[in-house]
Design a protein around this motif. Sequence first.
Motif, mmCIF file in Angstrom:
data_model
loop_
_atom_site.group_PDB
_atom_site.id
_atom_site.type_symbol
_atom_site.label_atom_id
_atom_site.label_comp_id
_atom_site.label_asym_id
_atom_site.label_seq_id
_atom_site.Cartn_x
_atom_site.Cartn_y
_atom_site.Cartn_z
ATOM 1 N N PHE A 1 0.824 -1.207 0.000
ATOM 2 C CA PHE A 1 0.000 0.000 0.000
ATOM 3 C C PHE A 1 0.859 1.259 0.000
ATOM 4 C CE2 PHE A 1 -1.915 3.435 2.496
ATOM 5 C CZ PHE A 1 -3.058 3.687 1.755
ATOM 6 N N VAL A 2 1.859 1.306 0.887
ATOM 7 C CA VAL A 2 2.724 2.483 0.970
ATOM 8 C C VAL A 2 3.523 2.648 -0.321
ATOM 9 C CG1 VAL A 2 4.673 3.527 2.193
ATOM 10 C CG2 VAL A 2 2.857 2.390 3.476
ATOM 11 N N PHE A 3 4.010 1.547 -0.877
ATOM 12 C CA PHE A 3 4.800 1.636 -2.104
ATOM 13 C C PHE A 3 3.954 2.146 -3.271
ATOM 14 C CE2 PHE A 3 6.460 -0.325 -6.031
ATOM 15 C CZ PHE A 3 7.734 0.231 -6.027
ATOM 16 N N ILE A 4 2.725 1.641 -3.389
ATOM 17 C CA ILE A 4 1.870 2.015 -4.520
ATOM 18 C C ILE A 4 1.364 3.445 -4.395
ATOM 19 C CG2 ILE A 4 -0.327 1.525 -5.673
ATOM 20 C CD1 ILE A 4 0.162 -1.446 -4.982
ATOM 21 N N THR A 5 0.931 3.829 -3.202
ATOM 22 C CA THR A 5 0.360 5.164 -3.016
ATOM 23 C C THR A 5 1.414 6.226 -2.732
ATOM 24 O OG1 THR A 5 0.000 4.775 -0.639
ATOM 25 C CG2 THR A 5 -1.784 4.169 -2.141
ATOM 26 N N GLY A 6 2.626 5.811 -2.388
ATOM 27 C CA GLY A 6 3.690 6.762 -2.092
ATOM 28 C C GLY A 6 4.568 7.038 -3.307
ATOM 29 N N PRO A 7 5.733 7.624 -3.074
ATOM 30 C CA PRO A 7 6.652 7.958 -4.182
ATOM 31 C C PRO A 7 7.411 6.724 -4.652
ATOM 32 C CG PRO A 7 7.588 8.659 -2.104
ATOM 33 C CD PRO A 7 6.220 8.124 -1.786
ATOM 34 N N SER A 8 6.743 5.817 -5.349
ATOM 35 C CA SER A 8 7.311 4.515 -5.706
ATOM 36 C C SER A 8 8.552 4.639 -6.588
ATOM 37 C CB SER A 8 6.251 3.649 -6.392
ATOM 38 O OG SER A 8 5.687 4.334 -7.496
ATOM 39 N N GLY A 9 8.560 5.597 -7.526
ATOM 40 C CA GLY A 9 9.724 5.768 -8.386
ATOM 41 C C GLY A 9 10.967 6.141 -7.593
ATOM 42 N N PHE A 10 10.827 7.079 -6.674
ATOM 43 C CA PHE A 10 11.948 7.488 -5.827
ATOM 44 C C PHE A 10 12.418 6.317 -4.973
ATOM 45 C CE2 PHE A 10 13.529 9.006 -1.736
ATOM 46 C CZ PHE A 10 14.496 9.922 -2.120
ATOM 47 N N VAL A 11 11.482 5.571 -4.408
ATOM 48 C CA VAL A 11 11.823 4.445 -3.538
ATOM 49 C C VAL A 11 12.606 3.385 -4.307
ATOM 50 C CG1 VAL A 11 10.849 2.497 -2.251
ATOM 51 C CG2 VAL A 11 9.936 4.806 -1.912
ATOM 52 N N ALA A 12 12.155 3.063 -5.528
ATOM 53 C CA ALA A 12 12.844 2.049 -6.321
ATOM 54 C C ALA A 12 14.277 2.480 -6.647
ATOM 55 C CB ALA A 12 12.068 1.774 -7.608
ATOM 56 N N ASN A 13 14.455 3.728 -7.054
ATOM 57 C CA ASN A 13 15.797 4.232 -7.352
ATOM 58 C C ASN A 13 16.673 4.255 -6.099
ATOM 59 O OD1 ASN A 13 15.610 4.742 -10.169
ATOM 60 N ND2 ASN A 13 14.343 6.537 -9.743
ATOM 61 N N LEU A 14 16.079 4.672 -4.977
ATOM 62 C CA LEU A 14 16.833 4.723 -3.726
ATOM 63 C C LEU A 14 17.278 3.326 -3.302
ATOM 64 C CD1 LEU A 14 17.849 6.379 -1.283
ATOM 65 C CD2 LEU A 14 15.617 5.991 -0.214
ATOM 66 N N PHE A 15 16.425 2.336 -3.490
ATOM 67 C CA PHE A 15 16.763 0.961 -3.113
ATOM 68 C C PHE A 15 17.974 0.467 -3.899
ATOM 69 C CE2 PHE A 15 16.315 -3.649 -3.774
ATOM 70 C CZ PHE A 15 16.343 -4.079 -2.447
ATOM 71 N N VAL A 16 17.965 0.674 -5.206
ATOM 72 C CA VAL A 16 19.075 0.203 -6.035
ATOM 73 C C VAL A 16 20.374 0.896 -5.647
ATOM 74 C CG1 VAL A 16 19.983 0.109 -8.393
ATOM 75 C CG2 VAL A 16 17.576 -0.404 -7.961
ATOM 76 N N ARG A 17 20.325 2.210 -5.478
ATOM 77 C CA ARG A 17 21.540 2.962 -5.131
ATOM 78 C C ARG A 17 22.035 2.605 -3.732
ATOM 79 N NH1 ARG A 17 21.313 9.258 -6.575
ATOM 80 N NH2 ARG A 17 23.441 9.001 -5.746
ATOM 81 N N SER A 18 21.107 2.448 -2.798
ATOM 82 C CA SER A 18 21.493 2.176 -1.413
ATOM 83 C C SER A 18 22.078 0.781 -1.255
ATOM 84 C CB SER A 18 20.285 2.352 -0.486
ATOM 85 O OG SER A 18 19.807 3.676 -0.538
ATOM 86 N N VAL A 19 21.467 -0.200 -1.908
ATOM 87 C CA VAL A 19 22.004 -1.557 -1.832
ATOM 88 C C VAL A 19 23.398 -1.617 -2.447
ATOM 89 C CG1 VAL A 19 21.723 -3.924 -2.676
ATOM 90 C CG2 VAL A 19 19.761 -2.709 -1.728
ATOM 91 N N GLY A 20 23.570 -0.960 -3.580
ATOM 92 C CA GLY A 20 24.890 -0.922 -4.204
ATOM 93 C C GLY A 20 25.917 -0.230 -3.327
ATOM 94 N N SER A 21 25.516 0.879 -2.725
ATOM 95 C CA SER A 21 26.419 1.611 -1.836
ATOM 96 C C SER A 21 26.746 0.788 -0.592
ATOM 97 C CB SER A 21 25.775 2.942 -1.437
ATOM 98 O OG SER A 21 26.589 3.641 -0.523
#
Length: 579
Positions: free
Chosen positions: A338-358
Amino acid sequence: MLMPAAEAVLSLETTMTMLDNHVPEPEPDPGAEADSEPDSDPEPDPSADPEPEPDSVKTATKQTGESEETARRSPVGSVFFWAVAFVIAFVIWATVSPDSLGDIMTTAMTAVSSSFGWIYLVVPFAAIVMLVWFAASRFGRIRLGSADSLPEYSTVAWLSMILAAVMGIGLVSYGVAEPMSHFMVPPHGLAEPETMDAAIRAMQFSYLDWGFQAWAIFGVFGLAIGYSTHRKGRPALVSTMLRPVLGRLVDGWVGKFIDILTIIATLFGTTTSLGLGASQIGEGLNTIFGIDATIVLQIVVVAVLTLLFTGSAFTGVSRGIRYISQITLTMATLLGLFVFITGPSGFVANLFVRSVGSFAGDFLEVSFMTPSSAADSEWMLSWTYFMMAWWLSWSAFVGIFLAKISKGRTIRQFVAGVLLVPSAVFFVWFTIMGGSAIKLDMEGAKIGEATAENLDTAFFSLLDQLPLTLLTSIFTIIMVILFFVSSADSNTFVLSSLSSGGSFEPRRPVIATWGFLTGACAIVLLLVGGLQALQQAAMLSAVPFSIIVVILGVALIKELRSDHQIVEEVARKRHVLGI
């Protein structure tokens, strides 16, 4: 019909099977057994060396005519009475002289963090190395049980209990609060506050506190206890597993002292969670009904939760704990989607990839980063040191619980299920919740200010920025209650087992005693110093457990080396006979 998250978890069965198939062994295919629940116990393994049943139990069975199941319920002994006496004395001290207790705990905690804080970083990392080595080595084929034993729970049920019964309440308590706090005040001054770099650093250190380190600590204990109980037929006691290193000392007062220390650390770890749960429920009630989250409300919540989780503990693992865990995991999945769909999902997805890599690139650096100033040391005491100490204080409880539910799993399967899967789930959850809060705060939602004022309001501040606020807040409160009941009833079960000679079937009066004492300790510590006092108690009780983890690892290596020789001998005999 399974939800997407459940389907992904279910597919883990195939992955676990592939992990084992690359090494030939004359054992059944794990993939064919994962979702089965055997009707009867398997034949005993010739390599096992179960200890004989105590004469006291045999005698009691003959004299009273008790059933075999009742006879296995070990009577309480000196460990139970000494542990209860210590807890009662602590409660009395906190009630009569709270100021002196608070001062002593604060002084002790400052001394520990300044002199031995590095232990909280080194020991968890060593646990990661140890588990990876066990899984990748020849030991990975060894089964927690006899060679032909089957898992008692399906993979979905097994992982549900691991996730919900161990750290479920942290999903709500810190899912927004920790990333948001690090975003506002970046750890170790590694980024400018409230920037994209700060957001990445916030996720990095959230992953550190809730990922591999935490689950590696739990995994070492769980593997050692599971091996000792299911394969060697020994009681579920930490002292028993230390026999390869301490020898006959575990049979005397040294062994009893270790078991008492285990009980105390486990109890304080649980009281911290109980305080967190009460704070979250209080803030939720304040959000929905406008009720002030006072200390009185928190005490009432603690009392009600104590009744709930003690009652659930009476039902055992296979019933109450199992079903509540599956319900809470489903609820968390729904809320996360629910939070992912109704929230800023694009930002969250990009942040996840960058954060995991970092995080992957800086893993060694952040794992061993110690404070460089007084302010830095204070930050570590509030976050990384506290988190690692909290996991250490929970290690025996989680280890015994993991051992209880992991019979029949190979070491390779156990490591994959305990170290990798929960870490990945928590990475995703913290990024969805924390990342959404960070993005909304960047757009002017003021979630950071609310978090800085009171960590307990962070999660509800996020929900307030999304649709269906009232419904999701009520949903979250119910989830927190079930998360805590799932965690605390399994903890009460473990406390009862530890004080009953390691029996997996403790008596109900013992369960009721530990349920009551857990609630009482949480209440008095809240009165003494609130959540800070709860955290200090957990951290101090974790200090000796750092040493126990090291000894436990050495003992487990000795046991596995000896066992592997027997396993290979059995395999050779089967090959000769054409079995």
